[in-house]
Design a protein around this motif. Structure first.
Motif, short mmCIF file in Angstrom:
data_model
loop_
_atom_site.label_atom_id
_atom_site.label_comp_id
_atom_site.label_asym_id
_atom_site.label_seq_id
_atom_site.Cartn_x
_atom_site.Cartn_y
_atom_site.Cartn_z
N THR A 226 0.82 -1.22 0.00
CA THR A 226 0.00 0.00 0.00
C THR A 226 0.85 1.27 0.00
O THR A 226 0.42 2.31 -0.50
N SER B 110 -0.20 2.03 -7.10
CA SER B 110 -0.74 3.04 -6.17
C SER B 110 0.29 3.44 -5.13
O SER B 110 0.39 4.61 -4.75
N GLU C 141 2.84 5.76 -6.74
CA GLU C 141 2.27 7.10 -6.93
C GLU C 141 2.32 7.90 -5.63
O GLU C 141 2.64 9.10 -5.64
N LYS C 142 2.05 7.25 -4.51
CA LYS C 142 2.14 7.93 -3.21
C LYS C 142 3.57 8.39 -2.95
O LYS C 142 3.81 9.51 -2.50
#
Length: 210
Positions: free
Chosen positions: A128, A157, A160-161
């Motif tokens: 995550t 994802s 991207e963070k």
């Protein structure tokens, strides 16, 4: 796919050889990051250290990080409706575990100074990204000159963070799968790494820097 953490570490090291013999500290996330971190540190002729932080898991889903804790600091990324009493109880419990781990990992050494260093954070993969982001925020407080995240595999994802974080100067990732369920699915062999093995790896890696 990677054969195991050794294979992943060798491939990762090849991608960041431009940092060899520079003012670098490789920081591995225990425990799965230690085998890779040792290979990267050796390739770069750099010392190896560990990140003594731990995520605060959401009360409903412990795998979902809402923050991270170190012995000297804490950082909450997404508390939502979680009560402060739960967070405070978790911080106390986590710090007790981290003190125990510090005694184990630094029995014969001291944590590396990260101020003004190029810090390369290594793990065996990122799902995550929440735990990594919180860890990065805690490392930033030690005032390194640059923070680089280097991993074999990560979800889109998560990357991207990291790429949107003001605290990350560079990300290096070898594999960005379209379908990501767990880090272990991208390794043929993904055995657990216990504290005893992790400590041996850390001490062996740093013999030349004593």
């Amino acid at each position: 796919m990677f054969k195991d953490r050794i294979d992943a570490g060798k491939q990762l090291a090849q991608r960041i050889l431009n940092y060899k013999n520079k003012d670098v500290v490789v920081v591995a996330i225990p425990r799965g990051g230690l085998p890779l971190g040792a290979i990267v540190a050796k390739a770069l002729n750099a010392p190896l250290d560990v990140v003594l932080t731990k995520k605060i898991g959401h009360p409903i889903n412990k795998e979902y990080a809402i923050g991270a804790v170190s012995l000297g600091n804490k950082f909450i990324t997404d508390s939502g409706e979680v009560s402060m009493s739960y967070i405070e109880d978790e911080i106390r419990s986590i710090r007790a575990l981290l003190r125990q781990r510090q005694d184990q990992y630094y029995k014969n050494s001291k944590p590396k100074v990260l101020k003004n260093k190029i810090v390369i954070i290594v793990d065996d993969g990122i799902a995550t990204g929440n735990t990594m982001l919180a860890t990065i925020r805690l490392i930033k407080d030690e005032e390194p000159s640059r923070i680089i995240v280097a991993v074999p595999v990560a979800s889109l994802s998560a990357l991207e963070k990291l790429n949107n974080s003001p605290f990350v100067d560079e990300t290096v990732c070898l594999l960005i799968p379209r379908h990501f369920r767990a880090v272990g699915q991208f390794y043929t062999t993904f055995n657990s790494v216990d504290d005893k093995i992790a400590i041996q790896i850390l001490e062996e890696s740093n013999k030349q820097f004593k």
